[in-house]
Enzyme design. Sequence first.
Site, PDB file in Angstrom:
ATOM      1  N   TYR A  36       7.102  30.550 -11.664  1.00 16.82           N
ATOM      2  CA  TYR A  36       8.055  30.068 -10.652  1.00 16.82           C
ATOM      3  C   TYR A  36       7.817  28.582 -10.380  1.00 16.82           C
ATOM      4  CZ  TYR A  36       9.835  28.878  -6.043  1.00 16.82           C
ATOM      5  OH  TYR A  36      10.441  28.207  -5.003  1.00 16.82           O
ATOM      6  N   PRO A  89       9.106  17.523  -1.567  1.00 13.84           N
ATOM      7  CA  PRO A  89       9.226  18.809  -0.864  1.00 13.84           C
ATOM      8  C   PRO A  89       9.155  19.960  -1.865  1.00 13.84           C
ATOM      9  CG  PRO A  89      11.384  17.800  -1.123  1.00 13.84           C
ATOM     10  CD  PRO A  89      10.380  16.800  -1.637  1.00 13.84           C
ATOM     11  N   SER A 118       9.284  20.863   2.900  1.00  7.32           N
ATOM     12  CA  SER A 118      10.498  21.562   2.479  1.00  7.32           C
ATOM     13  C   SER A 118      11.040  22.414   3.622  1.00  7.32           C
ATOM     14  CB  SER A 118      10.187  22.468   1.292  1.00  7.32           C
ATOM     15  OG  SER A 118      11.261  23.356   1.050  1.00  7.32           O
ATOM     16  N   GLN A 140      12.623  17.787   4.772  1.00  2.49           N
ATOM     17  CA  GLN A 140      13.720  17.933   3.801  1.00  2.49           C
ATOM     18  C   GLN A 140      14.652  19.056   4.214  1.00  2.49           C
ATOM     19  OE1 GLN A 140      13.670  20.909   1.581  1.00  2.49           O
ATOM     20  NE2 GLN A 140      15.652  20.387   0.686  1.00  2.49           N
ATOM     21  N   TYR A 142      18.638  20.998   3.086  1.00  6.23           N
ATOM     22  CA  TYR A 142      19.889  21.069   2.338  1.00  6.23           C
ATOM     23  C   TYR A 142      20.999  21.051   3.374  1.00  6.23           C
ATOM     24  CZ  TYR A 142      16.811  22.814  -1.365  1.00  6.23           C
ATOM     25  OH  TYR A 142      15.807  22.947  -2.281  1.00  6.23           O
ATOM     26  N   THR A 168      18.511  16.935   0.389  1.00  8.37           N
ATOM     27  CA  THR A 168      18.533  17.177  -1.058  1.00  8.37           C
ATOM     28  C   THR A 168      19.973  17.343  -1.510  1.00  8.37           C
ATOM     29  OG1 THR A 168      16.338  18.155  -1.059  1.00  8.37           O
ATOM     30  CG2 THR A 168      17.768  18.738  -2.904  1.00  8.37           C
ATOM     31  N   ARG A 177      17.155  29.675 -13.886  1.00  9.55           N
ATOM     32  CA  ARG A 177      15.738  29.679 -14.271  1.00  9.55           C
ATOM     33  C   ARG A 177      15.434  30.948 -15.058  1.00  9.55           C
ATOM     34  NH1 ARG A 177      13.517  27.251  -9.439  1.00  9.55           N
ATOM     35  NH2 ARG A 177      14.959  25.536  -8.990  1.00  9.55           N
ATOM     36  N   LYS A 239      17.762  12.799  -1.614  1.00  8.74           N
ATOM     37  CA  LYS A 239      16.924  13.144  -2.767  1.00  8.74           C
ATOM     38  C   LYS A 239      17.776  13.823  -3.835  1.00  8.74           C
ATOM     39  CE  LYS A 239      13.172  16.211  -4.238  1.00  8.74           C
ATOM     40  NZ  LYS A 239      13.729  17.452  -4.750  1.00  8.74           N
ATOM     41  N   HIS A 263      14.775  16.934  -9.660  1.00  8.98           N
ATOM     42  CA  HIS A 263      14.136  18.117  -9.064  1.00  8.98           C
ATOM     43  C   HIS A 263      13.151  18.763 -10.049  1.00  8.98           C
ATOM     44  CE1 HIS A 263      17.158  17.333  -6.068  1.00  8.98           C
ATOM     45  NE2 HIS A 263      18.111  17.531  -6.949  1.00  8.98           N
ATOM     46  N   GLY A 296       7.739  14.519 -12.954  1.00  9.62           N
ATOM     47  CA  GLY A 296       6.932  14.309 -14.152  1.00  9.62           C
ATOM     48  C   GLY A 296       5.835  13.260 -14.057  1.00  9.62           C
ATOM     49  N   ARG A 298       2.301  11.959 -13.587  1.00 14.83           N
ATOM     50  CA  ARG A 298       1.000  12.630 -13.690  1.00 14.83           C
ATOM     51  C   ARG A 298      -0.187  11.680 -13.852  1.00 14.83           C
ATOM     52  NH1 ARG A 298       4.158  15.734 -12.114  1.00 14.83           N
ATOM     53  NH2 ARG A 298       4.928  17.622 -13.112  1.00 14.83           N
ATOM     54  N   GLY A 317       5.372  16.699  -7.223  1.00 14.18           N
ATOM     55  CA  GLY A 317       5.797  18.049  -6.860  1.00 14.18           C
ATOM     56  C   GLY A 317       4.741  19.065  -7.268  1.00 14.18           C
ATOM     57  N   ARG A 318       4.833  19.547  -8.494  1.00 15.71           N
ATOM     58  CA  ARG A 318       3.938  20.618  -8.962  1.00 15.71           C
ATOM     59  C   ARG A 318       2.452  20.284  -8.845  1.00 15.71           C
ATOM     60  NH1 ARG A 318       8.207  20.194 -12.468  1.00 15.71           N
ATOM     61  NH2 ARG A 318       9.544  22.030 -12.813  1.00 15.71           N
TER      62      ARG A 318
HETATM   63  C1  LIG Z   1       7.783  25.385  -6.615  1.00 16.06           C
HETATM   64  C2  LIG Z   1       8.747  24.272  -6.323  1.00 16.06           C
HETATM   65  C3  LIG Z   1       9.549  24.340  -5.201  1.00 16.06           C
HETATM   66  C4  LIG Z   1      10.438  23.311  -4.896  1.00 16.06           C
HETATM   67  N1  LIG Z   1      11.160  23.376  -3.748  1.00 16.06           N
HETATM   68  C5  LIG Z   1      11.966  22.352  -3.422  1.00 16.06           C
HETATM   69  C6  LIG Z   1      12.647  22.347  -2.160  1.00 16.06           C
HETATM   70  O1  LIG Z   1      12.500  23.253  -1.362  1.00 16.06           O
HETATM   71  N2  LIG Z   1      13.459  21.295  -1.899  1.00 16.06           N
HETATM   72  C7  LIG Z   1      13.629  20.258  -2.771  1.00 16.06           C
HETATM   73  O2  LIG Z   1      14.368  19.311  -2.471  1.00 16.06           O
HETATM   74  N3  LIG Z   1      12.976  20.226  -3.957  1.00 16.06           N
HETATM   75  C8  LIG Z   1      12.152  21.231  -4.290  1.00 16.06           C
HETATM   76  N4  LIG Z   1      11.459  21.178  -5.469  1.00 16.06           N
HETATM   77  C9  LIG Z   1      11.568  19.994  -6.331  1.00 16.06           C
HETATM   78  C10 LIG Z   1      10.522  18.942  -5.930  1.00 16.06           C
HETATM   79  O3  LIG Z   1      10.851  18.367  -4.682  1.00 16.06           O
HETATM   80  C11 LIG Z   1      10.412  17.781  -6.925  1.00 16.06           C
HETATM   81  O4  LIG Z   1      11.661  17.171  -7.087  1.00 16.06           O
HETATM   82  C12 LIG Z   1       9.846  18.149  -8.275  1.00 16.06           C
HETATM   83  O5  LIG Z   1       8.887  19.165  -8.205  1.00 16.06           O
HETATM   84  C13 LIG Z   1       9.216  16.882  -8.868  1.00 16.06           C
HETATM   85  O6  LIG Z   1       8.794  17.051 -10.141  1.00 16.06           O
HETATM   86  P1  LIG Z   1       7.276  17.369 -10.574  1.00 16.06           P
HETATM   87  O7  LIG Z   1       7.024  18.771 -10.145  1.00 16.06           O
HETATM   88  O8  LIG Z   1       7.371  17.235 -12.060  1.00 16.06           O
HETATM   89  O9  LIG Z   1       6.353  16.366  -9.941  1.00 16.06           O
HETATM   90  C14 LIG Z   1      10.559  22.204  -5.788  1.00 16.06           C
HETATM   91  C15 LIG Z   1       9.751  22.142  -6.912  1.00 16.06           C
HETATM   92  C16 LIG Z   1       8.834  23.138  -7.181  1.00 16.06           C
HETATM   93  C17 LIG Z   1       7.959  23.022  -8.395  1.00 16.06           C
END
Ligand SMILES: Cc1cc2nc3c(=O)[nH]c(=O)nc-3n(C[C@H](O)[C@H](O)[C@H](O)COP(=O)(O)O)c2cc1C
Length: 368
Positions: A36, A89, A118, A140, A142, A168, A177, A239, A263, A296, A298, A317-318
């Site tokens: 996920y 977020p 988030s 953040q 929606y 967002t 997905r 965003k 995202h 992305g 890192r 993010g991740r």
């Molecule tokens: C598990 C997960 C949940 C996410 N939930 C949201 C969210 O609730 N709102 C949002 O705007 N973006 C969400 N995102 C996107 C992140 O804000 C972000 O744009 C993205 O993870 C950045 O890329 P990276 O993971 O490669 O660093 C989520 C991403 C992940 C991995």
Amino acid sequence: MKEGWSEAADKRRDAVKLDDYRRLARARLPRNIFDYIAGGACNESTVRFNERDMDAIRLLPLALRDVGDLVLSTDLFGHSFSAPIGFSPTAFHKLVNEDGEAATASAARRLNVPMILSSMSSIALEDVASRSDNRELWFQTYIFKDRAMTKELLERAEQSGYRSIVVTIGCPVAGKRDKNITNKFTLPVGVFAANFNRSNVIVHNNPIYGVERAEFDPSVTWSDIEFIRSQTSLPIMLKGIMNPNDVAPALDLQVSGLIVSNHGGRQLDTTESTIRILPEIADAVGGRVPLLVDSGFRRGTDILKAIALGAHCVLLGRPVLWALAVNGEAGVLEAVNMLREELVIAMQISGCRSIEEIRKNAQTIIRR
Ligand SMILES: Cc1cc2nc3c(=O)[nH]c(=O)nc-3n(C[C@H](O)[C@H](O)[C@H](O)COP(=O)(O)O)c2cc1C
């Protein structure tokens, strides 16, 4: 030995780079939760573009610049953060650690970096603010079909001391997905979107679409940003900007900042990487508002490149979730310090003493 490395040189370290936290988290988390978080839309091409395109940009370091003293501080919305690094977020931090967003927000406070909570947090926004004692959080949201509820969220965020609102965009519907659908992913008992009533709706593709009352609205337009602006006195950032043509309407609405984001490749597969589109968006913005970027990033050199190409701050993010999974709040501190250290080295070897100097030297140090 160089100062700042916390472990003894002869002890093998589990994590020496952000990506190591991913590997370590993978070993700890149930497969469906790992998928996920790690997963992207469809073939996950954009997930790969985001990371690989960083390498397509090469550096031409400037030598002999006296890089003994560096300034990494970054001013955003009236606060001086300690580095141009922050947290994107991400939903449901309790999926990986029982202290969830409270731990992440506390790490952000201790690091003095921005964190965007988030709206799909697994701890209510009020509790995240109070438990972490972080007074610099951003929130953040929606634009949900239920505008009254959207308004309620904005009010709650403002009352709880959040400093800005991040809306967002680029998510009128759920990206597909494959992995979540294959895994029939559902949130474990005890993890839910705590800003809303507990929901019994199951949407395997992405649990954020199963939150009752928080239904997404595919009919959202620019005029809805106007609506958000009329409901809050906080600065608003958008965003999800990926097309330079969207910059003018955003700036016409007097938003206070933009976040270039696909995202993390989780919405529309084969969307361009953010590092490649960033310079065109920065051109369109022309320095009128702060420009942030995620997806992305890192390595320290990735951050250096983003700044050189027009970003004021890079969001993760991740990697934050991986580090939280591996070692809670301490893991997040460790991971971000590691990245910061890499940025310091990248700045020193490329001959840049400050964030401003990276920007000034951009034409010479970057080869695309
Ligand atoms: C598990 C997960 C949940 C996410 N939930 C949201 C969210 O609730 N709102 C949002 O705007 N973006 C969400 N995102 C996107 C992140 O804000 C972000 O744009 C993205 O993870 C950045 O890329 P990276 O993971 O490669 O660093 C989520 C991403 C992940 C991995």
